[in-house]
Motif scaffolding. Structure first.
Motif, PDB file in Angstrom:
ATOM      1  N   ILE A  53      -0.975   3.558 -11.877  1.00 47.46           N
ATOM      2  CA  ILE A  53      -1.000   3.491 -10.410  1.00 47.46           C
ATOM      3  C   ILE A  53      -1.070   4.889  -9.809  1.00 47.46           C
ATOM      4  O   ILE A  53      -1.899   5.183  -8.937  1.00 47.46           O
ATOM      5  CB  ILE A  53       0.247   2.738  -9.890  1.00 47.46           C
ATOM      6  CG1 ILE A  53       0.176   1.262 -10.276  1.00 47.46           C
ATOM      7  CG2 ILE A  53       0.378   2.889  -8.370  1.00 47.46           C
ATOM      8  CD1 ILE A  53       1.459   0.503 -10.018  1.00 47.46           C
ATOM      9  N   SER A  56      -4.493   6.777 -10.799  1.00 47.14           N
ATOM     10  CA  SER A  56      -5.688   6.226 -10.157  1.00 47.14           C
ATOM     11  C   SER A  56      -5.678   6.505  -8.656  1.00 47.14           C
ATOM     12  O   SER A  56      -6.730   6.786  -8.056  1.00 47.14           O
ATOM     13  CB  SER A  56      -5.802   4.720 -10.428  1.00 47.14           C
ATOM     14  OG  SER A  56      -4.657   4.024  -9.970  1.00 47.14           O
ATOM     15  N   LEU A  57      -4.500   6.455  -8.028  1.00 49.64           N
ATOM     16  CA  LEU A  57      -4.407   6.781  -6.603  1.00 49.64           C
ATOM     17  C   LEU A  57      -4.632   8.271  -6.365  1.00 49.64           C
ATOM     18  O   LEU A  57      -5.284   8.666  -5.387  1.00 49.64           O
ATOM     19  CB  LEU A  57      -3.035   6.375  -6.065  1.00 49.64           C
ATOM     20  CG  LEU A  57      -2.802   4.879  -5.797  1.00 49.64           C
ATOM     21  CD1 LEU A  57      -1.353   4.623  -5.442  1.00 49.64           C
ATOM     22  CD2 LEU A  57      -3.719   4.390  -4.681  1.00 49.64           C
ATOM     23  N   ARG A  60      -8.459   8.947  -7.565  1.00 51.45           N
ATOM     24  CA  ARG A  60      -9.487   7.970  -7.162  1.00 51.45           C
ATOM     25  C   ARG A  60     -10.501   7.778  -8.297  1.00 51.45           C
ATOM     26  O   ARG A  60     -11.707   7.703  -8.086  1.00 51.45           O
ATOM     27  CB  ARG A  60     -10.185   8.410  -5.875  1.00 51.45           C
ATOM     28  CG  ARG A  60      -9.329   8.293  -4.623  1.00 51.45           C
ATOM     29  CD  ARG A  60      -8.932   6.841  -4.371  1.00 51.45           C
ATOM     30  NE  ARG A  60      -8.428   6.594  -3.038  1.00 51.45           N
ATOM     31  CZ  ARG A  60      -7.146   6.679  -2.659  1.00 51.45           C
ATOM     32  NH1 ARG A  60      -6.231   7.040  -3.568  1.00 51.45           N
ATOM     33  NH2 ARG A  60      -6.776   6.408  -1.428  1.00 51.45           N
ATOM     34  N   SER A  64      -6.252   5.018 -16.574  1.00 51.55           N
ATOM     35  CA  SER A  64      -5.209   4.061 -16.948  1.00 51.55           C
ATOM     36  C   SER A  64      -4.393   4.623 -18.105  1.00 51.55           C
ATOM     37  O   SER A  64      -4.857   5.470 -18.861  1.00 51.55           O
ATOM     38  CB  SER A  64      -5.823   2.716 -17.339  1.00 51.55           C
ATOM     39  OG  SER A  64      -6.780   2.882 -18.371  1.00 51.55           O
ATOM     40  N   TRP A 283     -11.574   2.691  -9.581  1.00 54.25           N
ATOM     41  CA  TRP A 283     -10.170   3.067  -9.662  1.00 54.25           C
ATOM     42  C   TRP A 283      -9.271   1.911  -9.223  1.00 54.25           C
ATOM     43  O   TRP A 283      -8.113   1.812  -9.659  1.00 54.25           O
ATOM     44  CB  TRP A 283      -9.881   4.309  -8.819  1.00 54.25           C
ATOM     45  CG  TRP A 283     -10.080   4.111  -7.339  1.00 54.25           C
ATOM     46  CD1 TRP A 283     -11.228   4.295  -6.633  1.00 54.25           C
ATOM     47  CD2 TRP A 283      -9.094   3.705  -6.384  1.00 54.25           C
ATOM     48  NE1 TRP A 283     -11.035   4.018  -5.303  1.00 54.25           N
ATOM     49  CE2 TRP A 283      -9.720   3.654  -5.121  1.00 54.25           C
ATOM     50  CE3 TRP A 283      -7.745   3.369  -6.473  1.00 54.25           C
ATOM     51  CZ2 TRP A 283      -9.060   3.286  -3.960  1.00 54.25           C
ATOM     52  CZ3 TRP A 283      -7.066   3.007  -5.312  1.00 54.25           C
ATOM     53  CH2 TRP A 283      -7.716   2.968  -4.080  1.00 54.25           C
ATOM     54  N   ILE A 284      -9.816   1.018  -8.394  1.00 48.30           N
ATOM     55  CA  ILE A 284      -9.019  -0.135  -7.930  1.00 48.30           C
ATOM     56  C   ILE A 284      -8.663  -1.034  -9.107  1.00 48.30           C
ATOM     57  O   ILE A 284      -7.563  -1.603  -9.159  1.00 48.30           O
ATOM     58  CB  ILE A 284      -9.798  -0.913  -6.850  1.00 48.30           C
ATOM     59  CG1 ILE A 284     -10.060  -0.008  -5.636  1.00 48.30           C
ATOM     60  CG2 ILE A 284      -9.033  -2.164  -6.427  1.00 48.30           C
ATOM     61  CD1 ILE A 284     -10.949  -0.631  -4.580  1.00 48.30           C
ATOM     62  N   LEU A 287      -5.762   0.431 -10.784  1.00 47.23           N
ATOM     63  CA  LEU A 287      -4.581   0.207  -9.935  1.00 47.23           C
ATOM     64  C   LEU A 287      -4.024  -1.202 -10.157  1.00 47.23           C
ATOM     65  O   LEU A 287      -2.813  -1.388 -10.346  1.00 47.23           O
ATOM     66  CB  LEU A 287      -4.955   0.415  -8.476  1.00 47.23           C
ATOM     67  CG  LEU A 287      -3.850   0.210  -7.433  1.00 47.23           C
ATOM     68  CD1 LEU A 287      -2.796   1.294  -7.570  1.00 47.23           C
ATOM     69  CD2 LEU A 287      -4.435   0.218  -6.026  1.00 47.23           C
ATOM     70  N   GLY A 290      -2.344  -1.445 -13.488  1.00 49.28           N
ATOM     71  CA  GLY A 290      -1.014  -0.850 -13.501  1.00 49.28           C
ATOM     72  C   GLY A 290       0.042  -1.789 -12.938  1.00 49.28           C
ATOM     73  O   GLY A 290       1.136  -1.926 -13.506  1.00 49.28           O
TER      74      GLY A 290
END
Length: 386
Positions: A53, A56-57, A60, A64, A283-284, A287, A290
């Motif tokens: 999380i 990736s945030l 962007r 993982s 990237w979502i 997320l 995660g």
């Protein structure tokens, strides 16, 4: 958006179901109680979920995290050491510190990269050998159950290789539920709880677990994980990623987590074009993955309780099937270099032998033997040319 969510859920499920049995086997082998093993599994899920999380945030990018499956296999082959699980926990903490330093101090990362790939892969293949033989042993001990598991794995692999091991796990759970009398009330006590262990540090734990675990995690997880990102067009600086996963490892280690690192196999799902045609949106998926890992961590107590009540031979068989891909890749890479083939073969045999000297397991001695033989060969060639 639907594809991104579906990819995140699928990748997390595959990452968890495909190797949680290896993690539990590894922790039990080095002396963890069922409660400590469940705690370690939960801590790993939460740590790698949060790492995915955050990274990736932050970047962007579909970055993982995962637990070190080869590292868990190392624990299986190492077994109990002097000092018990407290010493093992101390080794986990030291491994985490080394992972942090690998990101902050470049010479350490270069030192790991300087280990010849043939030797590193031979050590990994030797570590995995015993577990990969487990399906054959299971057929001898429980032929009907083992052959059912293997058949489902083989048929599913022809259709979708990523789902082969999760399907084998599902069949194993069904067989256990049908054939094994589980202790009364076991499910009521399966709610997960983090169990902290006060660490100690012993020489056998440092040499036999911490150093090999660090090398295996870097060579078979972090470096391939970076390669997967690069192949898919993402080029983050590796140092901060190694440091971040090391910090999450450091936070989780007191609760029985052996190592958190960059994902390699599941990273291909998160970062590949199947996740989404637009690379800037993938990237979502990482997320979502995660978040899913954290949710799956709540099942750690249930999984540990179920596995501890099951016949070990079936759990080992599933673990062996989960590691066959890693084993074949490592063995192929180890023997592909003709010049290093002899040293790699010795490394593989020593690592797979399970021998231990002075309380130190085979992984360390295999690396020492392979590097020594390789150096002798280089000097012999140099003398001939001189």
């Amino acid at each position: 958006m639907y594809a991104l969510i579906a990819t995140g859920l699928l990748a997390a499920f595959v990452g968890f179901a495909g190797s949680f049995a290896v993690v539990l086997q590894g922790l039990a082998a080095v002396g963890a109680s069922p409660a400590q093993a469940a705690s370690g599994l939960m801590a790993l899920c939460v740590a790698k979920g949060l790492a995915g999380i955050v990274l990736s945030l932050r970047y962007r990018m579909p970055i993982s995290a995962a637990w070190s499956t080869p590292g868990a296999a190392l624990l299986v082959t190492t077994g109990a050491i002097e000092g018990g699980f407290a010493a093992v926990t101390g080794a986990f903490l030291l491994t985490a510190v080394l992972l942090v330093l690998a990101g902050l101090w470049r010479p350490l990362g270069r030192w790991v990269s300087a280990i010849p790939p043939a030797i590193a892969n031979a050590m990994l293949a030797g570590i995995l050998l015993a577990l990969c033989l487990a399906p054959a042993h299971a057929v001898a001990e429980a032929p009907i159950a083992a052959l059912s598991i293997i058949a489902v794995w083989a048929v599913t692999a022809r259709i979708n290789r990523l789902l082969a091991v999760p399907m084998a796990v599902l069949v194993t759970l069904v067989l256990i539920a049908v054939t094994v009398s589980l202790p009364q009330g076991w499910a009521m006590s399966a709610w997960p709880a983090l169990v902290a262990t006060r660490p100690t540090l012993t020489i056998p734990a440092v040499i036999g677990i911490a150093l090999p675990l660090f090398i295996v995690t870097m060579a078979s997880q972090n470096i391939p994980g970076m390669a997967v990102l690069n192949v898919n067009g993402y080029r983050p600086a590796p140092g901060p990623l190694f440091t971040a996963t090391g910090l999450f490892s450091l936070a989780a280690a007191p609760f029985g987590a052996h190592a958190v690192n960059l994902a390699a196999v599941t990273a291909a799902l998160f970062a590949g074009p199947d996740a989404h045609p637009d690379p800037t949106k993938r990237w979502i998926a990482a997320l979502v993955g995660g978040v899913t890992y954290i949710v799956l961590g709540l099942s750690a107590g249930f999984a540990a309780g179920f596995v501890s009540a099951a016949p070990p031979v079936l759990i080992q068989a599933v673990a062996g099937l989960a590691l066959l891909g890693s084993f074949s890749s490592a063995l192929l890479a180890a023997l592909s270099d003709v010049e290093d083939r002899e040293a790699a073969t010795v490394t593989f045999l020593v690592a797979g032998s399970g021998l231990a000297f002075f309380g130190v397991g085979a992984a360390f001695w295999s690396l020492l033997a392979g590097l020594a033989l390789r150096e002798l060969r280089k000097r012999r060639i140099a003398l001939r040319r001189g």
